[in-house]
Design an enzyme around this catalytic site. Structure first.
Site, short mmCIF file in Angstrom:
data_model
loop_
_atom_site.label_atom_id
_atom_site.label_comp_id
_atom_site.label_asym_id
_atom_site.label_seq_id
_atom_site.Cartn_x
_atom_site.Cartn_y
_atom_site.Cartn_z
N HIS A 22 25.52 27.78 38.31
CA HIS A 22 26.64 28.75 38.32
C HIS A 22 27.89 27.65 37.85
CE1 HIS A 22 24.84 31.75 40.73
NE2 HIS A 22 25.73 32.51 40.40
N LYS A 63 32.36 27.72 41.99
CA LYS A 63 31.65 28.36 42.96
C LYS A 63 31.56 27.50 44.17
CE LYS A 63 27.53 31.16 43.98
NZ LYS A 63 28.30 32.14 44.52
P1 NAD Z 1 37.74 34.07 42.87
O1 NAD Z 1 37.98 32.88 43.86
O2 NAD Z 1 37.95 34.29 41.28
O3 NAD Z 1 38.32 35.28 43.40
C1 NAD Z 1 38.64 35.66 45.05
C2 NAD Z 1 39.87 36.23 45.09
O4 NAD Z 1 39.95 36.73 46.51
C3 NAD Z 1 41.14 35.27 44.66
O5 NAD Z 1 41.95 35.81 43.93
C4 NAD Z 1 41.62 35.13 46.20
O6 NAD Z 1 43.01 34.86 46.27
C5 NAD Z 1 41.27 36.57 46.83
N1 NAD Z 1 41.65 36.67 48.21
C6 NAD Z 1 41.36 35.54 49.37
N2 NAD Z 1 41.90 36.14 50.39
C7 NAD Z 1 42.03 37.32 50.32
C8 NAD Z 1 42.58 38.34 51.24
N3 NAD Z 1 42.80 38.17 52.65
N4 NAD Z 1 42.74 39.64 50.67
C9 NAD Z 1 42.65 39.91 49.28
N5 NAD Z 1 42.24 38.97 48.51
C10 NAD Z 1 41.98 37.55 49.05
O7 NAD Z 1 36.33 34.16 43.21
P2 NAD Z 1 35.33 35.45 42.49
O8 NAD Z 1 34.49 34.61 41.37
O9 NAD Z 1 35.67 36.65 42.09
O10 NAD Z 1 34.12 35.85 43.34
C11 NAD Z 1 34.58 36.37 44.82
C12 NAD Z 1 33.20 36.29 45.53
O11 NAD Z 1 32.28 37.32 45.12
C13 NAD Z 1 32.46 34.89 46.07
O12 NAD Z 1 32.02 35.19 47.05
C14 NAD Z 1 31.44 35.24 44.79
O13 NAD Z 1 30.09 34.44 45.28
C15 NAD Z 1 31.16 36.59 44.78
N6 NAD Z 1 30.54 37.21 43.73
C16 NAD Z 1 29.38 38.28 43.85
C17 NAD Z 1 28.95 38.76 43.00
C18 NAD Z 1 27.78 39.97 43.07
O14 NAD Z 1 27.30 40.44 42.41
N7 NAD Z 1 27.64 40.28 44.36
C19 NAD Z 1 29.28 38.53 41.72
C20 NAD Z 1 30.01 37.49 41.53
C21 NAD Z 1 30.59 36.92 42.42
#
Ligand code: NAD
Length: 265
Positions: A153, A157
């Site tokens: 990744h 991450k």
């Molecule tokens: P990222 O860090 O780009 O985004 C996360 C966002 O959440 C940030 O903008 C952060 O400020 C916000 N956040 C934090 N606390 C918050 C709160 N209390 N309320 C609202 N927003 C809040 O990360 P990302 O790449 O978008 O990934 C996010 C999560 O999703 C990770 O755990 C990642 O592993 C997971 N993910 C899952 C899949 C899937 O298919 N299930 C795919 C990609 C990523």
């Protein structure tokens, strides 16, 4: 019209969800939530996602307008507080956040007695098809095969191994009637000795802008089967999450995953 709230609206996945929602009929973003103190509070969510103004400013209060389904890609702490909120308010959820502990999962299971939740470490259609293929391979090859899960990744991450790698390990362990907690090997360093029969090894790469790559190796004496999935665009996860949100809108309370959404069970 299904009203969607997006938590983590300024994140990589949040912006992808907003982008997909804008091109879908019958869905509308009603809420875009970020963590308190984010410098994106007040910015139009569509502008953030690069799809133009949608008239929904990013806020830090989930209560600001009603919604049918909350799509959640944030971090474990934020996810749990949103689970509590949705449980109190009787709202459905699509949870994509990874890195949750077993105790967090238990809270999600409890909430799903009252609300409908799709919870999946990977929302992509290809990965979910891969999970099914892994079950078939694990059953056919049996426990004497050496199974290794290798994942890569992007450098941002924070959890390791990925939720998808764990889901792949669980697919194999379940096909063997085992628990991944008992047979997973997550670190190897120094004089670790020979491979333990029936174990599932994990190896992790973190580099550059890799969206998500997973290979599960089934190695026997004289031959090897490898099942791989490579994501090249995170829109694949967003499309899956939106499909889950539509599917959920007509479900009774329960905990579902993408195998349910895609009819792969
Ligand atoms: P990222 O860090 O780009 O985004 C996360 C966002 O959440 C940030 O903008 C952060 O400020 C916000 N956040 C934090 N606390 C918050 C709160 N209390 N309320 C609202 N927003 C809040 O990360 P990302 O790449 O978008 O990934 C996010 C999560 O999703 C990770 O755990 C990642 O592993 C997971 N993910 C899952 C899949 C899937 O298919 N299930 C795919 C990609 C990523």
């Amino acid at each position: 019209m299904i009203q969607i709230a997006v938590a983590g609206a300024a994140g990589r996945m949040g912006r992808a969800i907003i982008t997909v929602c804008q091109s879908e009929k019958g869905l509308r973003i009603s809420n875009a939530i970020e963590r308190a103190g984010s410098d994106t509070i007040g910015v139009d969510a569509g502008q953030l996602a690069g799809v133009g103004n949608i008239g929904v400013p990013v806020g830090d209060d989930i209560n600001v307008s009603p919604f049918d389904v909350l799509i959640e890609f944030t971090n474990p702490g934020a996810t749990l507080s949103h689970v509590n909120y949705c449980r109190e308010q009787g709202r459905a959820m699509v949870i994509g956040t990874t890195g949750l502990e077993n105790s967090d999962r238990k809270e999600i299971e409890q909430a799903a007695r009252e609300i409908s939740i799709v919870f999946a470490a990977n929302m992509s259609i290809g990965v979910n098809l891969t999970l099914r293929m892994l079950q078939i391979a694990a059953s056919a090859l049996g426990e004497s095969v050496d199974v290794e899960v290798i994942e890569a990744h992007h450098r941002h991450k924070v959890d390791s191994p990925s939720g998808t790698a764990l889901a792949m390990g669980e697919a194999v362990a379940t096909a063997w009637g085992r628990n991944l907690d008992d047979i997973g090997v997550f670190t190897r360093h120094g004089q670790v000795g020979p491979r333990v029969d029936g174990s599932i090894g994990f190896a992790t790469v973190r580099a550059g802008d890799i969206v998500g790559e997973h290979t599960v190796m089934f190695a026997l004496e004289g031959e090897r089967v490898e099942i791989s999935h490579k994501a090249s665009d995170r829109m694949t996860f967003a499309n899956g999450a939106i499909r889950a949100a539509r599917w959920l809108s007509s479900r009774t309370p329960g905990l579902y995953d993408m195998q349910d959404v895609l009819g792969l069970r």
